[in-house]
Design a protein around this motif. Structure first.
Motif, PDB file in Angstrom:
ATOM      1  N   TRP B  72       0.845  -1.203   0.000  1.00  0.00           N
ATOM      2  CA  TRP B  72       0.000   0.000   0.000  1.00  0.00           C
ATOM      3  C   TRP B  72       0.878   1.250   0.000  1.00  0.00           C
ATOM      4  CZ3 TRP B  72      -0.346   4.016   3.514  1.00  0.00           C
ATOM      5  CH2 TRP B  72      -1.444   4.888   3.358  1.00  0.00           C
ATOM      6  N   LEU B  73       1.923   1.240   0.835  1.00  0.00           N
ATOM      7  CA  LEU B  73       2.789   2.416   0.956  1.00  0.00           C
ATOM      8  C   LEU B  73       3.516   2.713  -0.361  1.00  0.00           C
ATOM      9  CD1 LEU B  73       3.792   4.564   2.947  1.00  0.00           C
ATOM     10  CD2 LEU B  73       5.692   3.042   3.509  1.00  0.00           C
ATOM     11  N   VAL B  74       4.043   1.679  -0.995  1.00  0.00           N
ATOM     12  CA  VAL B  74       4.755   1.894  -2.266  1.00  0.00           C
ATOM     13  C   VAL B  74       3.818   2.510  -3.299  1.00  0.00           C
ATOM     14  CG1 VAL B  74       5.796   0.705  -4.228  1.00  0.00           C
ATOM     15  CG2 VAL B  74       6.506   0.126  -1.937  1.00  0.00           C
ATOM     16  N   ARG B  75       2.604   2.008  -3.349  1.00  0.00           N
ATOM     17  CA  ARG B  75       1.644   2.541  -4.337  1.00  0.00           C
ATOM     18  C   ARG B  75       1.291   3.989  -4.027  1.00  0.00           C
ATOM     19  NH1 ARG B  75      -1.784  -1.789  -6.737  1.00  0.00           N
ATOM     20  NH2 ARG B  75      -3.607  -0.554  -6.215  1.00  0.00           N
ATOM     21  N   ARG B  76       1.152   4.325  -2.740  1.00  0.00           N
ATOM     22  CA  ARG B  76       0.811   5.698  -2.370  1.00  0.00           C
ATOM     23  C   ARG B  76       1.985   6.645  -2.561  1.00  0.00           C
ATOM     24  NH1 ARG B  76      -4.593   6.615  -0.784  1.00  0.00           N
ATOM     25  NH2 ARG B  76      -3.753   8.692  -0.509  1.00  0.00           N
ATOM     26  N   VAL B  77       3.190   6.149  -2.352  1.00  0.00           N
ATOM     27  CA  VAL B  77       4.368   7.008  -2.494  1.00  0.00           C
ATOM     28  C   VAL B  77       4.490   7.515  -3.932  1.00  0.00           C
ATOM     29  CG1 VAL B  77       6.895   6.823  -2.651  1.00  0.00           C
ATOM     30  CG2 VAL B  77       5.757   6.313  -0.516  1.00  0.00           C
ATOM     31  N   VAL B  78       4.078   6.701  -4.892  1.00  0.00           N
ATOM     32  CA  VAL B  78       4.099   7.156  -6.293  1.00  0.00           C
ATOM     33  C   VAL B  78       2.732   7.711  -6.712  1.00  0.00           C
ATOM     34  CG1 VAL B  78       6.002   5.697  -7.023  1.00  0.00           C
ATOM     35  CG2 VAL B  78       3.687   4.817  -7.177  1.00  0.00           C
ATOM     36  N   ARG B  79       1.923   8.053  -5.727  1.00  0.00           N
ATOM     37  CA  ARG B  79       0.617   8.697  -5.974  1.00  0.00           C
ATOM     38  C   ARG B  79      -0.268   7.854  -6.895  1.00  0.00           C
ATOM     39  NH1 ARG B  79       1.531  14.066  -4.260  1.00  0.00           N
ATOM     40  NH2 ARG B  79       3.694  14.693  -4.423  1.00  0.00           N
ATOM     41  N   LEU B  80      -0.211   6.554  -6.746  1.00  0.00           N
ATOM     42  CA  LEU B  80      -1.007   5.615  -7.554  1.00  0.00           C
ATOM     43  C   LEU B  80      -0.779   5.813  -9.050  1.00  0.00           C
ATOM     44  CD1 LEU B  80      -4.473   5.538  -5.706  1.00  0.00           C
ATOM     45  CD2 LEU B  80      -2.496   4.068  -5.355  1.00  0.00           C
ATOM     46  N   MET B  81       0.425   6.301  -9.390  1.00  0.00           N
ATOM     47  CA  MET B  81       0.747   6.595 -10.791  1.00  0.00           C
ATOM     48  C   MET B  81       0.536   5.374 -11.684  1.00  0.00           C
ATOM     49  SD  MET B  81       4.407   7.905 -12.253  1.00  0.00           S
ATOM     50  CE  MET B  81       4.783   9.067 -10.970  1.00  0.00           C
ATOM     51  N   ALA B  82       0.776   4.189 -11.128  1.00  0.00           N
ATOM     52  CA  ALA B  82       0.670   2.976 -11.938  1.00  0.00           C
ATOM     53  C   ALA B  82      -0.779   2.543 -12.148  1.00  0.00           C
ATOM     54  CB  ALA B  82       1.449   1.843 -11.269  1.00  0.00           C
ATOM     55  N   ASP B  83      -1.696   3.109 -11.378  1.00  0.00           N
ATOM     56  CA  ASP B  83      -3.056   2.557 -11.352  1.00  0.00           C
ATOM     57  C   ASP B  83      -4.143   3.510 -11.828  1.00  0.00           C
ATOM     58  OD1 ASP B  83      -2.312   0.051  -9.816  1.00  0.00           O
ATOM     59  OD2 ASP B  83      -1.568   1.607  -8.487  1.00  0.00           O
ATOM     60  N   LEU B  84      -3.832   4.798 -11.937  1.00  0.00           N
ATOM     61  CA  LEU B  84      -4.880   5.753 -12.307  1.00  0.00           C
ATOM     62  C   LEU B  84      -5.335   5.518 -13.751  1.00  0.00           C
ATOM     63  CD1 LEU B  84      -3.455   9.021 -10.718  1.00  0.00           C
ATOM     64  CD2 LEU B  84      -5.432   7.710  -9.969  1.00  0.00           C
ATOM     65  N   PRO B  85      -6.597   5.824 -14.052  1.00  0.00           N
ATOM     66  CA  PRO B  85      -7.075   5.669 -15.435  1.00  0.00           C
ATOM     67  C   PRO B  85      -6.256   6.539 -16.387  1.00  0.00           C
ATOM     68  CG  PRO B  85      -8.903   6.130 -13.938  1.00  0.00           C
ATOM     69  CD  PRO B  85      -7.654   6.302 -13.140  1.00  0.00           C
ATOM     70  N   ASP B  86      -6.077   6.055 -17.600  1.00  0.00           N
ATOM     71  CA  ASP B  86      -5.259   6.753 -18.600  1.00  0.00           C
ATOM     72  C   ASP B  86      -5.651   8.217 -18.770  1.00  0.00           C
ATOM     73  OD1 ASP B  86      -3.487   4.829 -19.234  1.00  0.00           O
ATOM     74  OD2 ASP B  86      -4.332   4.331 -21.192  1.00  0.00           O
ATOM     75  N   GLU B  87      -6.952   8.465 -18.771  1.00  0.00           N
ATOM     76  CA  GLU B  87      -7.402   9.819 -19.088  1.00  0.00           C
ATOM     77  C   GLU B  87      -7.143  10.801 -17.945  1.00  0.00           C
ATOM     78  OE1 GLU B  87      -9.212   7.139 -18.977  1.00  0.00           O
ATOM     79  OE2 GLU B  87     -11.030   7.402 -17.802  1.00  0.00           O
ATOM     80  N   LEU B  88      -6.700  10.283 -16.793  1.00  0.00           N
ATOM     81  CA  LEU B  88      -6.462  11.174 -15.658  1.00  0.00           C
ATOM     82  C   LEU B  88      -4.972  11.451 -15.424  1.00  0.00           C
ATOM     83  CD1 LEU B  88      -9.097   9.923 -13.078  1.00  0.00           C
ATOM     84  CD2 LEU B  88      -9.241  11.789 -14.725  1.00  0.00           C
ATOM     85  N   VAL B  89      -4.128  10.911 -16.271  1.00  0.00           N
ATOM     86  CA  VAL B  89      -2.695  11.220 -16.141  1.00  0.00           C
ATOM     87  C   VAL B  89      -2.197  11.792 -17.466  1.00  0.00           C
ATOM     88  CG1 VAL B  89      -2.200   9.511 -14.367  1.00  0.00           C
ATOM     89  CG2 VAL B  89      -2.028   8.868 -16.764  1.00  0.00           C
ATOM     90  N   ASP B  90      -1.128  12.560 -17.405  1.00  0.00           N
ATOM     91  CA  ASP B  90      -0.693  13.181 -18.648  1.00  0.00           C
ATOM     92  C   ASP B  90       0.158  12.219 -19.468  1.00  0.00           C
ATOM     93  OD1 ASP B  90       1.960  13.334 -17.928  1.00  0.00           O
ATOM     94  OD2 ASP B  90       2.082  15.505 -17.980  1.00  0.00           O
ATOM     95  N   GLU B  91       0.483  12.638 -20.687  1.00  0.00           N
ATOM     96  CA  GLU B  91       1.078  11.706 -21.653  1.00  0.00           C
ATOM     97  C   GLU B  91       2.440  11.187 -21.207  1.00  0.00           C
ATOM     98  OE1 GLU B  91       1.407  14.306 -25.205  1.00  0.00           O
ATOM     99  OE2 GLU B  91       3.543  14.113 -24.820  1.00  0.00           O
ATOM    100  N   ARG B  92       3.228  12.018 -20.493  1.00  0.00           N
ATOM    101  CA  ARG B  92       4.541  11.536 -20.056  1.00  0.00           C
ATOM    102  C   ARG B  92       4.375  10.405 -19.031  1.00  0.00           C
ATOM    103  NH1 ARG B  92       8.092  11.669 -16.117  1.00  0.00           N
ATOM    104  NH2 ARG B  92       6.633  12.790 -14.808  1.00  0.00           N
ATOM    105  N   VAL B  93       3.447  10.588 -18.110  1.00  0.00           N
ATOM    106  CA  VAL B  93       3.220   9.549 -17.096  1.00  0.00           C
ATOM    107  C   VAL B  93       2.725   8.265 -17.764  1.00  0.00           C
ATOM    108  CG1 VAL B  93       1.863   8.917 -15.071  1.00  0.00           C
ATOM    109  CG2 VAL B  93       2.829  11.215 -15.254  1.00  0.00           C
ATOM    110  N   ARG B  94       1.849   8.411 -18.752  1.00  0.00           N
ATOM    111  CA  ARG B  94       1.387   7.209 -19.474  1.00  0.00           C
ATOM    112  C   ARG B  94       2.565   6.495 -20.135  1.00  0.00           C
ATOM    113  NH1 ARG B  94      -3.186  10.345 -20.889  1.00  0.00           N
ATOM    114  NH2 ARG B  94      -2.305  10.947 -22.890  1.00  0.00           N
TER     115      ARG B  94
END
Lengths: 87, 163
Positions: B72-94
């Motif tokens: 849980w901590l690892v996922r939160r430390v990266v702000r759930l970057m690996a799990d957020l829906p595509d349309e909610l993150v910018d193109e570099r993060v994708r």
């Protein structure tokens, strides 16, 4: 592990974003908000650590009202001072 | 300037924005500390898998709690970057997370091959005087389960300069 942040190390894309931002007195956040990306992405672009998609490059060109080749190039840009004073 | 994207459930979008703006774990977000979090998480997963391999249900449960907290901590430390829906993150993060997902897939495939090798050897147990028991299967289950949840975020936490 592959290089971070979407960079293609064999074909870097050079850009003039820092110069254009400075000319227009824009912060990274201003530019990020205008073209719909995260502020960190502007930093990665300016450092040449991320190559933009065509859509983002075109959005930036439209925002600065310049042709896209004025912002991005596969060849390094000559310094502005050289362009102004070379003649 | 418009940036067209598919419609997202407003509640999901609000949650995503809250996570992306979260500052509660900023003390753990510098690269060096993120790497320590990743190593700690791997250690906790190893302890949990080892406890399951040992066969004690109590110790397995005791060890699983911190391992799950570590994931849980690892996922939160990266702000759930690996799990957020595509349309909610910018193109570099994708782009970045797609790279890390490919690497996570390769690593997880290696883990799966190792697990299958153990099962394969276990099936031949009478000849090598070792019997594959339920506790071994439990251990391998938790290994694959925890790693599959954590690995993309671990790779992002380990490699990204900024999160």
């Amino acid at each position: 592990m592959t290089p971070p942040s979407g960079r293609n190390p064999t074909e870097p894309v050079h850009n003039r974003l820092p110069v254009l931002r400075a000319e227009r007195n824009l912060s990274r956040q201003d530019l990020a908000d205008a073209v719909g990306v995260h502020v960190q992405t502007i930093g990665y672009l300016e450092r040449g650590e991320y190559n933009p998609t065509l859509a983002l490059a075109l959005r930036m060109a439209a925002y600065f009202d310049l042709p896209v080749e004025a912002l991005f190039s596969l060849e390094p840009f000559a310094p502005m001072s050289h362009a102004i004073y070379k003649d | 300037m418009s940036n067209p994207r598919p419609a997202t459930d407003p509640r999901v979008e609000a949650d995503a924005r809250r996570v992306q703006a979260d500052t509660s774990l900023d003390a753990l977000r510098p690269l060096g500390r993120r790497r320590l979090v990743v190593l700690a998480c791997l250690f906790l997963i190893a302890i949990a898998v080892g406890a399951a391999w040992g066969g004690s249900a109590i110790w397995t449960l005791v060890a699983l709690a911190p391992a799950i907290a570590g994931v849980w901590l690892v996922r939160r430390v990266v702000r759930l970057m690996a799990d957020l829906p595509d349309e909610l993150v910018d193109e570099r993060v994708r782009t970045v997370r797609n790279q890390r997902y490919v690497e996570a897939y390769r690593l997880l495939s290696a883990v799966m091959v190792a697990v299958l090798l153990v099962v394969y050897i276990g099936a031949d147990a009478p000849r090598i005087d070792w019997v594959l028991e339920a506790r071994h299967v439990h251990a391998m289950f938790w290994l694959v389960m925890l790693m599959s949840f954590a690995l993309p975020s671990m790779l992002l936490a380990w490699s990204e300069r900024e999160v």
